[in-house]
Design a protein around this motif. Structure first.
Motif, mmCIF file in Angstrom:
data_model
loop_
_atom_site.group_PDB
_atom_site.id
_atom_site.type_symbol
_atom_site.label_atom_id
_atom_site.label_comp_id
_atom_site.label_asym_id
_atom_site.label_seq_id
_atom_site.Cartn_x
_atom_site.Cartn_y
_atom_site.Cartn_z
ATOM 1 N N UNK A 28 0.816 -1.214 0.000
ATOM 2 C CA UNK A 28 0.000 0.000 0.000
ATOM 3 C C UNK A 28 0.853 1.268 0.000
ATOM 4 N N UNK A 29 2.149 1.108 -0.172
ATOM 5 C CA UNK A 29 3.023 2.274 -0.270
ATOM 6 C C UNK A 29 3.713 2.687 1.007
ATOM 7 N N UNK A 30 3.568 1.892 2.067
ATOM 8 C CA UNK A 30 4.230 2.231 3.320
ATOM 9 C C UNK A 30 5.734 1.969 3.231
ATOM 10 N N UNK A 31 6.503 2.736 3.969
ATOM 11 C CA UNK A 31 7.910 2.423 4.191
ATOM 12 C C UNK A 31 7.993 1.412 5.329
ATOM 13 N N UNK A 32 8.904 0.453 5.187
ATOM 14 C CA UNK A 32 9.055 -0.597 6.187
ATOM 15 C C UNK A 32 10.484 -0.598 6.704
ATOM 16 N N UNK A 33 10.618 -0.601 8.012
ATOM 17 C CA UNK A 33 11.928 -0.710 8.653
ATOM 18 C C UNK A 33 11.791 -1.633 9.854
ATOM 19 N N UNK A 34 12.921 -2.079 10.374
ATOM 20 C CA UNK A 34 12.840 -2.933 11.542
ATOM 21 C C UNK A 34 14.150 -3.616 11.844
ATOM 22 N N UNK A 35 14.069 -4.571 12.753
ATOM 23 C CA UNK A 35 15.263 -5.284 13.190
ATOM 24 C C UNK A 35 15.104 -6.785 12.962
ATOM 25 N N UNK A 36 16.251 -7.435 12.833
ATOM 26 C CA UNK A 36 16.333 -8.890 12.779
ATOM 27 C C UNK A 36 17.689 -9.260 13.366
ATOM 28 N N UNK A 37 17.868 -10.525 13.669
ATOM 29 C CA UNK A 37 19.130 -10.964 14.270
ATOM 30 C C UNK A 37 20.026 -11.707 13.279
ATOM 31 N N UNK A 38 19.420 -12.568 12.475
ATOM 32 C CA UNK A 38 20.178 -13.424 11.560
ATOM 33 C C UNK A 38 20.625 -12.635 10.330
ATOM 34 N N UNK A 39 21.905 -12.714 10.015
ATOM 35 C CA UNK A 39 22.451 -11.904 8.925
ATOM 36 C C UNK A 39 21.843 -12.287 7.578
ATOM 37 N N UNK A 40 21.632 -13.582 7.346
ATOM 38 C CA UNK A 40 21.031 -14.004 6.074
ATOM 39 C C UNK A 40 19.604 -13.482 5.967
ATOM 40 N N UNK A 41 18.881 -13.478 7.071
ATOM 41 C CA UNK A 41 17.519 -12.970 7.067
ATOM 42 C C UNK A 41 17.510 -11.460 6.830
ATOM 43 N N UNK A 42 18.477 -10.777 7.411
ATOM 44 C CA UNK A 42 18.582 -9.327 7.178
ATOM 45 C C UNK A 42 18.788 -9.044 5.697
ATOM 46 N N UNK A 43 19.663 -9.799 5.058
ATOM 47 C CA UNK A 43 19.889 -9.603 3.620
ATOM 48 C C UNK A 43 18.622 -9.882 2.824
ATOM 49 N N UNK A 44 17.900 -10.928 3.196
ATOM 50 C CA UNK A 44 16.660 -11.256 2.493
ATOM 51 C C UNK A 44 15.640 -10.130 2.623
ATOM 52 N N UNK A 45 15.487 -9.605 3.822
ATOM 53 C CA UNK A 45 14.522 -8.540 4.055
ATOM 54 C C UNK A 45 14.939 -7.249 3.359
ATOM 55 N N UNK A 46 16.224 -6.964 3.363
ATOM 56 C CA UNK A 46 16.708 -5.777 2.638
ATOM 57 C C UNK A 46 16.438 -5.915 1.146
ATOM 58 N N UNK A 47 16.504 -7.155 0.659
ATOM 59 C CA UNK A 47 16.224 -7.399 -0.749
ATOM 60 C C UNK A 47 14.780 -7.103 -1.124
ATOM 61 N N UNK A 48 13.897 -7.039 -0.131
ATOM 62 C CA UNK A 48 12.499 -6.689 -0.372
ATOM 63 C C UNK A 48 12.274 -5.183 -0.262
ATOM 64 N N UNK A 49 13.348 -4.450 -0.058
ATOM 65 C CA UNK A 49 13.236 -2.993 0.005
ATOM 66 C C UNK A 49 13.039 -2.435 1.402
ATOM 67 N N UNK A 50 13.184 -3.285 2.422
ATOM 68 C CA UNK A 50 13.001 -2.830 3.793
ATOM 69 C C UNK A 50 14.329 -2.309 4.349
ATOM 70 N N UNK A 51 14.233 -1.350 5.250
ATOM 71 C CA UNK A 51 15.407 -0.846 5.959
ATOM 72 C C UNK A 51 15.559 -1.683 7.228
ATOM 73 N N UNK A 52 16.524 -2.572 7.239
ATOM 74 C CA UNK A 52 16.648 -3.527 8.333
ATOM 75 C C UNK A 52 18.023 -3.423 8.977
ATOM 76 N N UNK A 53 18.021 -3.356 10.305
ATOM 77 C CA UNK A 53 19.271 -3.300 11.061
ATOM 78 C C UNK A 53 19.326 -4.505 11.985
ATOM 79 N N UNK A 54 20.520 -4.854 12.390
ATOM 80 C CA UNK A 54 20.681 -6.017 13.261
ATOM 81 C C UNK A 54 20.384 -5.642 14.701
ATOM 82 N N UNK A 55 19.515 -6.453 15.333
ATOM 83 C CA UNK A 55 19.195 -6.225 16.735
ATOM 84 C C UNK A 55 20.225 -6.954 17.581
#
Length: 294
Positions: A28-55
């Motif tokens: 719906x056009x929202x910006x998405x950001x958040x945290x994750x712990x696993x580095x591979x998961x962070x890369x996957x989520x970033x690949x979807x256009x999300x701003x993800x940092x490691x918690x």
């Protein structure tokens, strides 16, 4: 609001439930950001256009603080640890001072109610947490509601029943050969499909109510052995043999789940939020996951 480019969802813990909501809002056009712990998961989520940092669970992480900037809607799904809620512990001040914040959601568990001997439990019921894990949840719930009140932002608590969905259901356990059909007479559990969780959260975003607590569960508490048997029927395989609870080799955590019996009322999400569950019982949910129409 969905088309407004200023809206931003930040998820502490972009896991199964949070990511399901994030996908809907991103569409719906929202910006998405958040945290994750696993580095591979962070890369996957970033690949979807999300701003993800490691918690990391460390205070004052500058990447996390920066990513919080501009957040209008905050969802928290990280369970508390031995030292309490890590987000409240490390980022309470930053969240309280977010001038853009319109909504806070905390994902808790129906486990906080403890044992009600099979009685129906709604949101007015007093929690009776009976282990360290659920006691910490009750403390975290209060902490998030207090933060919302202090900041003048609507904070809501969502007590989730047993979560299932794609890749995480009785069907997957049956396929993997790990399903068990443990029988304890009179024992029932509620469940909730991950897509229905996202529906409830979207409804709350549209109708925030400061200090609200909602049970997020299906319509039909059911014996766990029935769910396994039905899943086996859908897959065309023999269900695993029944094992009496007294003879089951269970971990202390798994055994603790069977110590509580209650039937969760979901009337409030329907009457107040107007939610209509896509999967009101385990049969409809498993039918969809197995590829069958209900």
């Amino acid at each position: 609001m969905g088309e407004d480019q200023r809206v931003k969802l930040f998820c502490f813990g972009l896991g199964f439930s949070a990511e399901t909501l994030a996908k809907r809002l991103a569409a719906k056009g929202w910006s998405i950001a958040g945290t994750a712990r696993d580095l591979a998961n962070i890369d996957r989520l970033r690949g979807q256009g999300y701003e993800v940092v490691r918690f990391t669970g460390e205070p004052g992480n500058t990447e996390t603080v920066a990513a919080l900037g501009g957040t209008t809607h905050l969802l928290h799904s990280i369970p508390p640890g031995h030292d309490g809620d890590p987000v409240l512990h490390h980022y309470r001040a930053e969240i309280a001072h977010l001038s853009t914040l319109d909504w806070i959601g905390y994902l808790s568990t129906v486990g906080v109610y403890g044992n009600y001997a099979g009685a129906v439990v709604d949101e007015t019921a007093q929690p009776h947490p009976n282990n360290e894990r659920t006691r910490a949840r009750v403390v975290a719930e209060s902490g998030w509601l207090a933060l919302g009140e202090e900041a003048g932002r609507p904070a809501q608590v969502f007590r989730l029943a047993g979560i299932y969905g794609p890749g995480r259901s009785a069907l997957d356990k049956l396929r993997a050969g790990t399903a068990r059909r443990i029988v304890k007479p009179g024992q029932v559990f509620n469940r909730i499909h991950v897509e229905d969780i996202a529906t409830v959260l979207e409804a709350s975003i549209a109708r925030p109510r400061a200090g609200a607590t909602y049970n997020v569960a299906d319509d039909e508490p059911a014996p766990p052995e029935d769910v396994i048997a039905y899943g086996a029927e859908l897959l065309g395989i023999e269900p695993p043999p029944e094992v009496p609870f007294e003879e089951a080799d269970l971990s202390p955590m798994a055994r603790s789940f069977y110590g509580d019996s209650r039937r969760i009322s979901n009337a409030l999400i329907k009457s107040e939020l107007g939610v209509r569950l896509a999967y009101p019982n385990y049969r409809e949910g498993l039918n969809a996951l197995a590829g069958f129409a209900s």
